[in-house]
Design an enzyme around this catalytic site. Structure first.
Site, mmCIF file in Angstrom:
data_model
loop_
_atom_site.group_PDB
_atom_site.id
_atom_site.type_symbol
_atom_site.label_atom_id
_atom_site.label_comp_id
_atom_site.label_asym_id
_atom_site.label_seq_id
_atom_site.Cartn_x
_atom_site.Cartn_y
_atom_site.Cartn_z
ATOM 1 N N SER A 194 0.826 -1.202 0.000
ATOM 2 C CA SER A 194 0.000 0.000 0.000
ATOM 3 C C SER A 194 0.868 1.264 0.000
ATOM 4 C CB SER A 194 -0.954 -0.038 1.203
ATOM 5 O OG SER A 194 -1.926 0.974 1.114
ATOM 6 N N ASP B 263 -8.115 -5.746 -6.269
ATOM 7 C CA ASP B 263 -7.935 -4.500 -5.520
ATOM 8 C C ASP B 263 -8.190 -3.319 -6.442
ATOM 9 O OD1 ASP B 263 -7.080 -2.427 -3.841
ATOM 10 O OD2 ASP B 263 -4.965 -2.752 -4.346
ATOM 11 N N HIS C 159 -6.057 -6.061 -1.620
ATOM 12 C CA HIS C 159 -5.084 -4.987 -1.411
ATOM 13 C C HIS C 159 -3.869 -5.435 -0.600
ATOM 14 C CE1 HIS C 159 -3.739 -0.877 -1.335
ATOM 15 N NE2 HIS C 159 -3.814 -0.780 -0.025
#
EC number: 3.4.16.-
Length: 441
Positions: A184, A366, A419
């Protein structure tokens, strides 16, 4: 009278030295943790927690969890894992993503939530440091008021300092292959950290770190790619119609964020896009956006972890300094922070030139950081392909698709992934294990 004054001064100096000595006792402290509240029996792995002081006066106290490899810690790689955010605790990696423990998803009844072992921890093949950073994250804190707020580039320097001091106190790991990893938002900080370590290795007075490369999952890299490719991703995943997609392409010309306020036609279609996707779970489009806190809800584990990490017996077991924080929060959004890296693409370029390996992987469900955007910025590097797009397999089943480049970069998708790694723990573990061992996916 004079003698009394001298005695008084000496006494004050001794007291001051004693206080300084005591203040240093929690700096660079480390504790072996054999039992954790909520986990039944002794831990089946070696866990160390502690603080490392960084800054001119070591005013910033960074908290870490260190877990030795469960295979061969003397020779296995050492991986520093940085959770995204910024401001999200290392517990996210430790208990949700790729660590050896997880929250047991029982209905909360007022007692301490339970922990269970995981099957696909990355510590099966590597030693791992999970770091609470920047300051104010998790159990990390500052002993003084900070005049320079944390930033992307500043964190790269602080993390480098942390590593130098940590390895200085754990010299038995100084020769192990070293990697930096994250997911991320760490897609901005990790490449900068790799570059900072690489530059430090070339300086005369620094102890070299045996840096070999880095690994990133669904990494935020550059909003030009990551944000704008949400629209074609939504179209490929049948979240928007062909007609809306064509209208967006025609009127916005690939620029779907920061649209000029006078471009009313583009704004109209972007608004329609947002209405169609605002109830989609961004981290994994097949998951529900829960409105009630039940164990089946993805975010339920966050609530359980909050109860667990704020329990006094847990803090005592982890040897948390009482100066650190009040209430622990999984992601603290109140940290003053300077987002000074707008694109980490140049860092990837520099790290490739310096010869470092990299694994970039994307869970293909994601929409926060869609795989299409990641593929686009990798293409912008213009590296030659040595192993073209192909499936990678686990026991004759497709686990994703991969491409390898001459610059030692490997890109991989994870089929059904989201994610972060916890959506497909087996697949991400097998992928990481092969890559870290120098094997093709």
């Amino acid at each position: 009278m004079a003698n009394n004054n001298v005695y008084s001064v000496l006494k004050s100096l001794l007291l001051l030295l004693h206080l300084v000595f005591l203040s240093k006792q929690h700096v660079d402290s480390a504790s072996i943790v054999k039992f954790l509240p909520g986990f039944e029996g002794p831990l089946p792995f070696e866990l160390e927690t502690g603080y490392i002081g960084v800054g001119e006066e070591e005013e910033v106290q960074l908290f870490y969890y260190f877990i030795k490899s469960e295979r061969n810690p003397k020779e296995d790689p050492l991986l520093l894992w940085l959770t995204g955010g910024p401001g999200c605790s290392a517990i996210s990696g430790l208990l949700y993503q790729n660590g050896p423990l997880a929250m047991k998803l029982d209905v909360y009844n007022g007692t301490l939530p339970s922990l269970v072992s995981t099957t696909y921890s990355w510590t099966k093949t590597s030693s791992m440091i999970f770091l609470d950073q920047p300051v104010g994250t998790g159990f990390s804190y500052s002993r003084t008021q900070l005049f320079n707020k944390p930033s992307d580039t500043g964190e790269a320097k602080r993390i480098h300092e942390f590593l130098q001091k940590w390895l200085g106190k754990h010299q038995e790991f100084s020769s192990n292959p070293f990697y930096v990893g994250g997911d991320s938002y760490s897609g901005l900080v990790v490449p900068a950290t790799v570059q900072e370590i690489s530059k430090g290795n070339c300086q005369c007075c620094n102890r070299p770190i045996n840096l070999q490369g880095y690994v990133l999952g669904n990494p935020l890299t550059d909003c030009v790619y990551d944000c704008n490719y949400r629209v074609p991703f939504a179209h490929k995943m049948a979240l928007i119609s062909d007609e809306l997609y064509e209208s967006l392409k025609r009127t916005c010309r690939g620029e779907y964020v920061n649209v000029h306020p006078h471009d009313t036609e583009c704004l109209k279609f972007v608004e329609e896009f947002n209405k169609l996707t605002n109830r989609v779970c961004e981290r994994h489009i097949l998951h529900s956006c829960c409105e009630t806190e039940t164990p089946s809800c993805y975010s339920y584990r966050f609530m359980l972890t909050t109860y667990w990490a704020n329990d006094e017996t847990v803090r005592k077991a982890l040897q948390i300094n009482k100066e650190s924080i009040g209430e622990w929060t999984r992601c603290y959004r109140g940290i003053p922070y300077n987002h000074d890296i707008k694109s980490s693409v140049p860092y990837h370029m520099n790290n490739s030139i310096d010869g470092y390996r990299s694994l970039i992987y994307s869970g293909d469900h994601d929409i926060q950081v869609p795989f299409l955007g990641t593929q686009a910025w990798i293409r912008s590097l213009n590296y030659s392909i040595i192993d073209d797009w192909r499936p990678w397999m686990i026991k004759d089943q497709i686990a994703g698709y991969t491409t390898s480049y001459v610059n030692k970069m490997t890109f991989a998708t994870v089929t059904g992934g989201g994610h972060t790694a916890e959506f497909t723990p087996k697949e991400t573990f097998m992928m990481f294990q092969r890559w870290i061992n120098g094997q093709p996916l």
